[in-house]
Design a protein around this motif. Structure first.
Motif, PDB file in Angstrom:
ATOM      1  N   LEU A  75      31.910  -6.216   5.433  1.00  0.00           N
ATOM      2  CA  LEU A  75      31.489  -4.770   5.128  1.00  0.00           C
ATOM      3  C   LEU A  75      32.475  -3.986   4.918  1.00  0.00           C
ATOM      4  O   LEU A  75      32.385  -2.820   4.138  1.00  0.00           O
ATOM      5  CB  LEU A  75      30.617  -3.980   6.308  1.00  0.00           C
ATOM      6  CG  LEU A  75      29.226  -4.650   6.584  1.00  0.00           C
ATOM      7  CD1 LEU A  75      28.866  -3.908   7.651  1.00  0.00           C
ATOM      8  CD2 LEU A  75      28.631  -4.287   5.330  1.00  0.00           C
TER       9      LEU A  75
ATOM     10  N   VAL B 274      32.993  -2.455   1.463  1.00  0.00           N
ATOM     11  CA  VAL B 274      31.957  -1.647   0.817  1.00  0.00           C
ATOM     12  C   VAL B 274      32.237  -0.389   1.721  1.00  0.00           C
ATOM     13  O   VAL B 274      32.170   0.769   1.181  1.00  0.00           O
ATOM     14  CB  VAL B 274      30.591  -2.237   1.499  1.00  0.00           C
ATOM     15  CG1 VAL B 274      29.551  -1.009   1.025  1.00  0.00           C
ATOM     16  CG2 VAL B 274      30.439  -3.447   0.862  1.00  0.00           C
TER      17      VAL B 274
ATOM     18  N   THR C 163      32.373 -10.733   0.775  1.00  0.00           N
ATOM     19  CA  THR C 163      31.179 -10.055   0.831  1.00  0.00           C
ATOM     20  C   THR C 163      30.213 -10.800   0.129  1.00  0.00           C
ATOM     21  O   THR C 163      28.912 -10.760   0.644  1.00  0.00           O
ATOM     22  CB  THR C 163      31.563  -8.589   0.357  1.00  0.00           C
ATOM     23  OG1 THR C 163      32.572  -8.063   0.882  1.00  0.00           O
ATOM     24  CG2 THR C 163      30.314  -7.853   0.572  1.00  0.00           C
TER      25      THR C 163
ATOM     26  N   PRO D  47      26.275 -13.350   2.484  1.00  0.00           N
ATOM     27  CA  PRO D  47      24.812 -13.477   2.809  1.00  0.00           C
ATOM     28  C   PRO D  47      24.366 -14.915   2.959  1.00  0.00           C
ATOM     29  O   PRO D  47      23.422 -15.268   3.479  1.00  0.00           O
ATOM     30  CB  PRO D  47      24.155 -12.828   1.477  1.00  0.00           C
ATOM     31  CG  PRO D  47      25.052 -11.824   0.833  1.00  0.00           C
ATOM     32  CD  PRO D  47      26.507 -12.309   1.364  1.00  0.00           C
TER      33      PRO D  47
ATOM     34  N   ILE E 238      20.554  -5.365   9.481  1.00  0.00           N
ATOM     35  CA  ILE E 238      21.401  -5.505   8.502  1.00  0.00           C
ATOM     36  C   ILE E 238      20.700  -6.197   7.324  1.00  0.00           C
ATOM     37  O   ILE E 238      20.820  -5.830   6.364  1.00  0.00           O
ATOM     38  CB  ILE E 238      22.498  -6.520   8.884  1.00  0.00           C
ATOM     39  CG1 ILE E 238      23.229  -5.942  10.141  1.00  0.00           C
ATOM     40  CG2 ILE E 238      23.507  -6.760   8.082  1.00  0.00           C
ATOM     41  CD1 ILE E 238      24.418  -4.820   9.846  1.00  0.00           C
TER      42      ILE E 238
ATOM     43  N   ALA F  80      20.122  -4.291   3.742  1.00  0.00           N
ATOM     44  CA  ALA F  80      21.103  -5.001   2.584  1.00  0.00           C
ATOM     45  C   ALA F  80      20.030  -5.241   1.496  1.00  0.00           C
ATOM     46  O   ALA F  80      20.347  -4.997   0.176  1.00  0.00           O
ATOM     47  CB  ALA F  80      21.758  -6.118   3.061  1.00  0.00           C
ATOM     48  N   CYS F  81      18.849  -5.867   1.831  1.00  0.00           N
ATOM     49  CA  CYS F  81      18.022  -6.030   0.853  1.00  0.00           C
ATOM     50  C   CYS F  81      17.424  -5.056   0.258  1.00  0.00           C
ATOM     51  O   CYS F  81      16.848  -5.054  -1.136  1.00  0.00           O
ATOM     52  CB  CYS F  81      17.020  -7.377   1.190  1.00  0.00           C
ATOM     53  SG  CYS F  81      17.792  -8.776   1.756  1.00  0.00           S
TER      54      CYS F  81
ATOM     55  N   THR G 109      12.023  -5.157   5.218  1.00  0.00           N
ATOM     56  CA  THR G 109      12.795  -4.981   3.869  1.00  0.00           C
ATOM     57  C   THR G 109      12.021  -4.212   2.994  1.00  0.00           C
ATOM     58  O   THR G 109      12.243  -3.177   2.566  1.00  0.00           O
ATOM     59  CB  THR G 109      13.022  -5.987   3.274  1.00  0.00           C
ATOM     60  OG1 THR G 109      13.776  -7.015   4.054  1.00  0.00           O
ATOM     61  CG2 THR G 109      13.717  -6.011   2.046  1.00  0.00           C
TER      62      THR G 109
END
Lengths: 415, 429
Positions: B119, B122, B136, B140, B231, B235-236, B303
């Motif tokens: 992270l 970012v 980064t 995933p 998270i 993120a998605c 999501t």
């Protein structure tokens, strides 16, 4: 001599579907639509196949079957031999009940806290900051179960009131008993929707009371208008407060006395209280927790709205000689309201949606009945969830419709 | 002017302010007792604080840290009111990790440490080396492997799909333009994932088996579960939210109505109903025989839920941009995607940061709802702990501890968003 001619007409080519901006948007949309259709088709196909394998024919006929479970906190009559549809209706009314109660208290609390957070009093503003940060940063579900635990663990058991003169309001760990309005010469009820699952009764006494109240308020409005006219003409405002008071109080009192109004107090009988209105723990916990939680968010909206009003307004009002609390109520808040309403709408929506967490404390709302016990008893996941989501969607849409209408009415008309 | 018979010729000596308006007394007069209403409020709130804090302290300061059951706590307290902290000492690990095998705790810990590293580019862009962004991008795929274990080839194959898609896009884009490149690239990646990857993964895991011990989803729990769901879902949901927001703002009628329909539907129903869909319906929607993981299903619904809210936040950012920015981008001759990437999005996202963070905080708090469908998040675990005869009846300590955990996470996130707002503010101040 030159002649002006149109450019040669381009004939349509297939590649223009991609490279010509005039057609490209059409292509993209058609592709998206086809993709969407395929996705839906795929899902429906899968669902049909799966349901066939499970031997479940999608149908809503289960709604007519006897529900077989009890709902203890309810607004309309219901017993466990009524249909699932009736149970869902009871649940829906419970959802609406807690949502309306929650919205009202959350708004009142939120406005007070938001204003106090901007107070010049250091201790108060710090205290309110702590309140807002604590409630905003902890999950609402935790607040709901926490409030429920407080009610159950700290309040006295009904038995401890045995032989004690309890008065009007009894607070026990099974819920709160408040006096119930009763009429000795009651006009009775109107039964709406006959014997269908949506039947409910409206007390004619309540209607009579409301009509009297409305009449009183109308007369008061007329009295005020007249006072205003006289003030415009002569500069002297006639004293009207006793007239206004009488206009509101007399019709209401007349109705109450004619109908023989009295309060039904809770009484200890056997092992528990009888009489009075019983608000169960689950309802109170949910209501309190949702109000306190949402109030923290509304307080932030109110604070932002007040801060959005320029300082010149405060100073101008002060120059007119208004005191600080009148500045707030007459000058700042009415203007801040316009900034506050749009986020307030979404807070109301959030509160209504969060009321579905009732399932954690056993309050039988729409989620607890239709999507809870009915789902488990009938095994109709698809139908119950679709129906439940549809109802929530309708509630949300109507809240935003009403509030957006209100917002448009109070919005500043520019140019 | 002859009336004036006295004119002061020298200035008066400057006097010290009265002792009641300076120092601690002055501050108190100004801020606590400036009028009778304020004085009453001050006194009432001081009393309130005194009683609440006093009651809380006398309850919380309790020598029960070493107790191994509620009965032992009661013996130690000998009739006094007091907290039973033994339950926290006994079960804090469980509240953090659920039933994750204790010899494998290093895996979630490593995951969250690596998460912080991933992270960093970012969150604190200018303070870390730019190369870190490759890590980064890889994270995933690393994260599920570390948490769930199993063969390494699955995540690698999934990552390979993106690489293949990227290279195919690069190759086609030169020959046939960007749109064709995009279509062919996506198609290539899909073909890889759907048809080639399973075969290759089988082959590789048959020959070279590199992997970690697999951990089942039902062993996940506690704060670890909340953070994982939060998270991954956030993120998605950010890219999906951007696409939905652009769709809602676009002129293409059909796309717009699809996006509006989706957003309004998701925002109109409570998350709990979507979680019910995840737990009971999602498998029915999938091809017969599919039975995928409950945490996966919850993450999918979370999501979708978060992306609808994200879309509205980003739409707010897009609407807040002055029209001149769009026109400026057009007049530079940028096409739609270039304009979005270079001009619109950097500004719109910056405006939406507070909203994005509060969506994240909201989602993170909402992960407690998974306890309703039977997953063991901290709240679900608190019920499980109470079911143990040793701790049957412990309420406040558990709820307090869980509330504290959530408070720490959410409060620090909201502070970070304030920091980010200050940092990114480029207008004149």
């Amino acid at each position: 001599m030159t002649t002006l001619t149109d450019p040669p007409k381009e004939s349509f080519r297939l590649s223009m579907l991609i490279y010509d901006t005039r057609y490209r948007s059409m292509t993209i949309q058609v592709v998206a639509l086809i993709g969407f259709m395929l996705l839906i088709g795929w899902l429906v196909n899968n669902t049909a196949q799966n349901l066939l394998d499970l031997g479940k024919e999608p149908s809503f006929s289960f709604l007519g079957e006897a529900a077989g479970y009890d709902i203890n906190q309810r607004l309309v009559d219901y017993d466990n031999q009524n249909s699932h549809l009736r149970a869902s209706f009871v649940g829906l009314l419970n959802t609406l009940l807690v949502a309306v109660m929650g919205c009202i208290t959350a708004t009142i609390l939120g406005v007070i806290i938001g204003v106090l957070r901007l107070s010049k009093n250091w201790l108060i503003s710090k205290l309110m900051t702590v309140y807002v940060e604590t409630f905003r940063n902890v999950p609402v579900l935790l607040w709901i179960v926490f409030t429920m635990a407080i009610l159950i663990e700290t309040l006295p058991v009904p038995r401890s009131f045995k032989g004690v003169d309890v008065g009007a309001v009894v607070v026990t760990n099974r819920g709160i008993y408040v006096p119930e309005p009763l009429f000795s010469r009651s006009l009775g009820d109107i039964h709406l929707f006959g014997a269908s699952s949506f039947r409910f009764d409206i007390s004619l006494d309540l209607i009579a009371f409301l009509i009297a109240l409305a009449l009183g308020l109308f007369v008061r409005h007329k009295i005020n208008q007249r006072a205003h006219r006289i003030q415009e003409e002569t500069g002297i405002r006639p004293t009207t407060w006793y007239l206004s008071l009488a206009a509101v109080a007399v019709p209401v009192l007349v109705v109450l006395v004619t109908l023989g109004f009295y309060l039904g107090y809770p009484e200890f009988k056997g092992f528990n209280f009888r009489g009075g209105t019983h608000m169960r723990n689950s309802l109170i916990a949910l209501w309190l927790a949702l109000s306190l939680y949402t109030a923290a968010f509304i307080a932030e909206n109110v604070r932002a709205g007040i801060l959005a009003i320029s300082k010149g307004q405060t100073e101008a009002a002060a120059a007119l000689g208004l005191r600080s609390n009148r500045i707030m109520s007459l000058v700042i808040l009415p203007q801040a309201l316009r900034v506050i309403i749009p986020p307030l709408i979404s807070q109301y929506l959030n509160l209504t949606k969060n009321s579905s967490l009732a399932i954690a404390v056993g309050y039988m709302d729409l989620t607890g009945t239709l999507m809870g016990i009915t789902l488990n008893q009938t095994g109709r996941e698809l139908e119950t969830l679709l129906l439940g989501m549809l109802i929530y969607l309708l509630i949300s849409l109507s809240i935003s419709l009403v509030m957006n209408w209100y917002n448009n009415r109070v919005k500043l008309v520019e140019r | 002017m002859s009336d004036v018979f006295f004119v002061r010729t020298e200035m008066l000596q400057q006097q010290a302010p009265p002792s009641t308006s300076v120092g601690i007394v002055g501050w108190m007069r100004e801020n606590l007792f400036s009028g009778w209403l304020n004085s009453i409020l001050t006194v009432v709130s001081a009393l309130f604080i005194f009683f609440v804090a006093g009651g809380f302290l006398s309850w919380a300061v309790s020598p029960t840290w070493g107790a191994t059951s509620l009965t032992e706590c009661r013996e130690i307290l000998a009739g006094h009111e007091g907290a039973c902290w033994g339950v926290i000492r006994d079960r804090w690990v469980q509240l953090l990790f659920g039933f994750y095998p204790s010899e494998l705790y290093w895996r979630p810990i490593l995951t969250f440490v690596l998460l912080a590293v991933a992270l960093a580019p970012v969150l604190f862009a200018e303070k870390v080396p730019a190369k870190l962004v490759y890590f980064t991008a890889a994270f995933p795929f690393l994260m599920p492997w570390l948490l769930w274990g199993g063969s390494i080839w699955g995540p690698l194959a999934a990552a390979a799909g993106f690489v293949i898609g990227y290279f195919v896009y690069g190759a086609v884009v030169k020959a046939a333009g960007s749109l064709a490149g995009l279509i062919v690239g996506v198609a290539a990646a899909l073909i890889w994932w759907l048809f080639l990857a399973p075969v290759v993964v089988d082959l590789l895991s048959g020959t070279v088996s590199i992997g970690l011990e697999a951990v089942e989803s039902r062993k996940f729990g506690g704060m670890m579960l909340s953070i994982t769901i939060g998270i991954v879902a956030i993120a998605c949901s950010l890219p999906i939210g951007i696409v939905l927001a652009l769709g809602r703002q676009s002129d293409l009628m059909i796309l717009k109505s699809l996006c509006v329909g989706f957003i309004e539907f998701i925002r109109g129903v409570p998350l709990i109903t979507l979680l019910f869909v995840a737990s009971t319906l999602l498998n029915i929607f999938m091809p017969p025989g599919t039975n995928f993981d409950i945490i996966m299903r919850v993450i999918i619904m979370a999501t979708l839920f978060a992306s609808a809210y994200m879309a509205e936040v980003i739409r707010g950012g897009l609407a807040a941009l002055p029209k001149g920015q769009y026109e400026g981008a057009d007049s530079l001759g940028l096409n739609y995607w270039q304009a979005q990437r270079l001009i619109i999005m950097p500004q719109a996202l910056k405006i939406s940061i507070p909203g994005i963070v509060s969506t994240f905080i909201g989602l993170f708090k909402d992960t407690t709802l998974v306890s309703v469908i039977g997953l063991l998040d901290p709240l679900g675990l608190s019920n499980a702990i109470r079911a143990d005869t040793d701790w049957n009846g412990v309420v406040w300590e558990l709820y307090g501890f869980i509330a504290l955990l959530f408070f720490i996470f959410c409060f620090s996130m909201s502070r970070y968003s304030m920091y980010l707002e200050r940092k990114l503010r480029t207008d004149h101040q």
